[in-house]
Design an enzyme around this catalytic site. Structure first.
Site, PDB file in Angstrom:
ATOM      1  N   GLU A  22     -28.627 -10.521  10.840  1.00 34.61           N
ATOM      2  CA  GLU A  22     -28.572  -9.764   9.593  1.00 34.61           C
ATOM      3  C   GLU A  22     -27.518 -10.315   8.638  1.00 34.61           C
ATOM      4  OE1 GLU A  22     -29.096  -5.327  10.601  1.00 34.61           O
ATOM      5  OE2 GLU A  22     -28.524  -6.284  12.482  1.00 34.61           O
ATOM      6  N   SER A 187     -31.812  -3.647  11.358  1.00 38.30           N
ATOM      7  CA  SER A 187     -32.643  -4.083  10.236  1.00 38.30           C
ATOM      8  C   SER A 187     -34.042  -4.501  10.675  1.00 38.30           C
ATOM      9  CB  SER A 187     -31.976  -5.238   9.469  1.00 38.30           C
ATOM     10  OG  SER A 187     -30.855  -4.780   8.765  1.00 38.30           O
ATOM     11  N   ARG A 295     -25.887   6.521   9.167  1.00 36.12           N
ATOM     12  CA  ARG A 295     -27.216   6.972   8.757  1.00 36.12           C
ATOM     13  C   ARG A 295     -28.004   7.265  10.016  1.00 36.12           C
ATOM     14  NH1 ARG A 295     -29.980   2.535   7.120  1.00 36.12           N
ATOM     15  NH2 ARG A 295     -31.311   2.726   8.959  1.00 36.12           N
ATOM     16  N   GLU A 311     -32.420   6.674  15.905  1.00 35.89           N
ATOM     17  CA  GLU A 311     -31.164   5.971  16.165  1.00 35.89           C
ATOM     18  C   GLU A 311     -30.152   6.335  15.103  1.00 35.89           C
ATOM     19  OE1 GLU A 311     -32.058   1.828  15.998  1.00 35.89           O
ATOM     20  OE2 GLU A 311     -32.469   1.844  13.854  1.00 35.89           O
ATOM     21  N   ASN A 313     -27.183   4.414  12.643  1.00 37.45           N
ATOM     22  CA  ASN A 313     -26.671   3.147  12.124  1.00 37.45           C
ATOM     23  C   ASN A 313     -25.275   3.359  11.564  1.00 37.45           C
ATOM     24  OD1 ASN A 313     -29.243   1.195  11.990  1.00 37.45           O
ATOM     25  ND2 ASN A 313     -29.877   3.271  11.490  1.00 37.45           N
ATOM     26  N   GLY A 317     -27.239   0.002   5.359  1.00 40.88           N
ATOM     27  CA  GLY A 317     -27.349  -0.889   4.220  1.00 40.88           C
ATOM     28  C   GLY A 317     -26.711  -0.304   2.972  1.00 40.88           C
TER      29      GLY A 317
END
Length: 357
Positions: A22, A187, A295, A311, A313, A317
């Site tokens: 990523e 991602s 998130r 999940e 994160n 992003g």
């Protein structure tokens, strides 16, 4: 560095790039954050890590941010030279802002480095970052806590060689479609949707090419709901958003290249579903020991209306099209204010305060 430096501007190390798949996404996110950091409040020092894990000089890092586009397939490539940026050892920063997605950035590694340096940093701590990055460990804990998460089968390189037939049998027993994922990547890199049994082996091989461990997860007929959570001891959830994939599922290209997906912010949900999604997002945040930001991705099953946890994160992003900052803007906290709050939360967790007067 003193606990209360009498400085007008906070010295921020903006760290981006990194060794993971990523890498490009990290650069795009960092570019957005760099533009949003108020130079009246912050002295920003860009710190770029190349694909080998080498740290670039400040001129190179600045050039990468300035010349890269807002698309992950059109960023400036660069090479670093330092095994570690020596400025980190000189005690010149007030806070670090890591914008590193995936392994070696979102998995607790660089967080551990910052902790060793006694440098406050934005986002979850080392333990929580490592836990959330590992999809298998995360699902085990969710399941143990009684929070709903889709059924899954775990595997690694050894079990794939020694028990291929058993993995096939257990995986297909979950029903089609299936999603095959690397255990420690984000991602949607390395993820495949399997709609026929014949495609399962290739999907597993792809996932294992991105790491030693993988999982096969039950596919649900569900809407994809995202909950942005912010805070330390008293976290809050923004209004939920919804992702409508433009491809067969919400894959890497859909997220960062062709933008074929549709991001609904806020999600068109009944009030009670909105409240339930926010409550579940905060529960997951607390269960996994998150702080600062995360998130939490949920599924809303179409037939039953049941919410499932996908999940969490820990470094979501932050590009111009990313859901996390968009949801907080809709909840009354614009991009610039969100950056300010994340820095404040980082200092709060470290027991620091800063007087800008």
């Amino acid at each position: 560095m003193t606990d209360t430096p009498d400085l007008k501007k906070l010295r921020v190390a903006l760290v981006f790039g990194g060794r993971s798949g990523e890498h490009e996404v990290s650069i795009v996110s960092a570019r957005s954050i760099d533009r949003a950091l108020d130079r009246e409040k912050y002295q920003v020092v860009p710190m770029a890590i190349d694909r080998r894990g080498r740290w670039a000089d400040i001129e190179t890092a600045s050039r990468v941010l300035a010349e890269s586009s807002d698309r992950a397939d059109n960023v400036v490539q660069f090479e670093g030279h330092h095994r570690l940026d020596p400025r980190l050892l000189d005690d010149v920063f007030d806070v670090a802002f890591p914008v590193l997605h995936g392994p070696y950035g979102e998995d607790g590694t660089i967080q551990g480095l910052f902790e060793m340096l006694d440098l406050p940093y934005v986002g979850c701590d080392a333990a929580s970052s490592a836990l959330c990055m590992d999809k298998i460990f995360c699902k085990r804990l969710l399941d143990q806590a009684g929070l709903p998460t889709p059924a899954w089968v775990e595997l690694d390189g050894t079990s794939w060689v020694e028990d291929r037939d058993g993995i096939f049998e257990r995986s297909l027993a979950l029903g089609l479609p299936l999603f095959v994922k690397p255990a420690r990547l984000g991602s949607s890199v390395g993820i495949s949707k399997v709609t026929e049994a014949a495609g399962l082996a290739a999907a597993i091989e792809l996932a294992l090419s991105h790491g030693e461990r993988a999982l096969v997860e039950q596919g649900l007929d569900a809407r994809e709901i995202e909950v942005a959570v912010l805070g330390n001891r008293h976290p809050l959830a923004a209004v939920p958003g919804e992702v409508i994939p433009g491809h067969e599922f919400y894959d890497y290209e859909d997220k960062y290249i062709d933008s074929a997906c549709e991001l609904l912010a806020p999600a068109p949900l009944d009030a009670h579903v909105t409240a339930a999604a926010q409550e579940l997002g905060v529960k997951v945040f607390r269960l996994l020991g998150c702080s600062g930001m995360a998130r939490v991705d949920l599924f809303l099953e179409r037939e039953s209306g049941r919410l499932w946890v996908s999940e969490a994160n820990t470094i979501p992003g932050f590009t111009s099209i990313s859901m996390y900052p968009r949801l907080w803007e809709l909840s009354g906290c614009d991009y610039s204010a969100l950056i300010d709050e994340l820095v404040r939360l980082a200092l709060e967790r470290a027991g620091r305060s800063v007087n800008r007067s």
